[in-house]
Motif scaffolding. Structure first.
Motif: not given
Length: 431
Positions: A160-184
């Motif tokens: 979980g912690s590998i997939a989360g940060p790796a995808l989280g950085g991409l999601v925040v960079a390209y889709a914004g904080h809201a998208s990352a929090y939505g996945v959470t």
């Protein structure tokens, strides 16, 4: 060759022997994935709003008091009520806090103070939940399978912690904080549904209500056991001096590698994952105190090297080695805890464990942020690693019983094994 390879692969005995362990394992992947997404988005959002490493590091100070208070209370609670209910309701509360992060991020101008409020709330609920989770493991997994269970749990966390940060950085960079929090939010919703399927885990019939006296009883027990004390203080020292995660955004800037931020957060988990996938040998280890000390020293050496190198790929490699050392130390700690602590004290001691592995990182965030502002980011990283190695060495000299611990001869380990076997016989007879 196949036999040697088989000996390295993870021991799946806990997965086969316990349906509750299987359920918690899958639920944990979902939770960790969602939490890791928020772990990336939250400090990045504070960095964007303030531009200050100290403001990012202040998250640790905000989280510290709730973690101390509710971690200790959560331990007493885990010994007094159904542990399944504690896990379920705290998981639901964490999901609601993720909703608050999502709503704040949708404002045209997100506010700073709710981020700190949510960080404190997450710390409070995690403090309540973790003792129930940790103490449940010693009940649902046989004594001789505790190291294997710890390895599988760490493997779960790494996925979980590998997939989360790796995808989280991409999601925040390209889709914004809201998208990352939505996945959470979505991950916690799924996790709550899975927690509802756990078997009840009621306390003993003569269990006392949570009280300061009960918490003090657990603390006295821990203080009277040098082996337990060693597991706590070595981990706290290692994390206080060598936990630079909070300043990774600034380290990426200094290395001219903004693209590497998500990889920095994930690198340690990659190292842990590699060790987890080759952890079969750890089930045969008897000297778990050596794992605790050796893993912590390895973590410090690797963090020192990560701060020293100026090449981002070498930094990532060092962080991966650090993660392997941290997991090795964690396997030793978890095995000693679950093999030696009596069932009637397991929740309260799990509360102390929460403090041992959480206070260090929280204070470490403050130390890293303040040190980076004073001496520079890379200096803050490598000096912390050196201090970690030195502190582990001094603590081993002060607590020699930790290094001599042997699970097959230690009196507490043998007593706990007999207690667990008696409990299983009573359950079989009742069925």
């Amino acid at each position: 060759m196949s036999a040697k390879l088989s000996a390295l692969l993870p021991d799946l005995a806990p997965w086969r022997s316990s349906s509750d362990f299987r359920l918690l394992w899958v639920q944990g992947i979902v939770t960790y994935f969602g939490s890791a997404m928020a772990m990336i988005a939250l400090p990045l959002q504070i960095k964007e709003l303030t531009g200050s490493p100290l403001a990012v590091g202040a998250m640790g100070a905000v989280e510290l008091v709730p973690l101390v208070v509710f971690g200790l209370y959560g331990g007493a609670l885990a010994d007094a009520v159904d542990r399944r209910k504690v896990i379920l309701w705290t998981e639901a509360g964490l999901g609601l806090l993720a909703v608050l992060l999502l709503l704040n991020s949708l404002f045209p101008e997100p506010m700073l103070w709710p981020l700190y409020v949510v960080a404190a709330g997450v710390s409070m609920l995690a403090g309540l939940q973790r003792p129930a989770l940790d103490s449940l493991l010693s009940r649902i997994v046989p004594h001789e399978q505790q190291t294997a269970a710890a390895a599988l749990n760490s493997l779960r966390w790494q996925v979980g912690s590998i997939a989360g940060p790796a995808l989280g950085g991409l999601v925040v960079a390209y889709a914004g904080h809201a998208s990352a929090y939505g996945v959470t939010v979505a991950c916690f919703a799924v996790s709550v549904l899975m927690c509802r399927r756990l078997s009840p885990a009621p306390p003993a019939h003569d269990a006392e209500k949570p009280s300061l006296r009960g918490i003090a009883e657990g603390a006295r027990y821990a203080w009277s056991r040098p082996v337990l004390l060693g597991t706590y203080v070595i981990d706290m020292a290692a994390m206080f001096f060598a936990f630079p995660n909070t300043i990774f955004p600034f380290l990426a800037d200094e290395l001219d590698a903004d693209w590497s931020l998500g990889l920095m957060y994930a690198a340690g988990s990659v190292g842990s994952l590699v060790l987890g996938l080759t952890s079969g040998w750890t089930s045969k280890v008897r000297r778990h105190g050596l794992l605790v000390a050796g893993g912590a020293a390895g973590w410090g050496l690797a963090i020192a090297a990560a701060g020293w190198f100026g090449n981002v790929w070498l930094v990532l490699l060092c962080l991966a080695f650090a993660g392997a050392g941290d997991m090795l130390s964690g396997l030793g700690r978890a095995t000693i805890w679950n093999q030696t602590i009596p069932e009637e004290l397991r929740g309260r001691l799990a509360g102390i464990e929460v403090l041992s592995w959480s206070i260090g990182p929280q204070l470490g965030q403050v130390r890293a942020g303040a040190m980076a502002g004073w001496t520079g980011t890379r200096t803050a990283v490598w000096t912390g690693g050196v201090a970690c190695v030195a502190s582990v060495g001094l603590l081993c000299l002060a607590l020699p019983k930790l290094l001599s611990y042997d699970s097959e001869t230690d009196e507490d380990s043998l007593r706990r094994k007999a207690q667990q076997e008696a409990t299983r016989r009573e359950a079989a007879e009742a069925a």
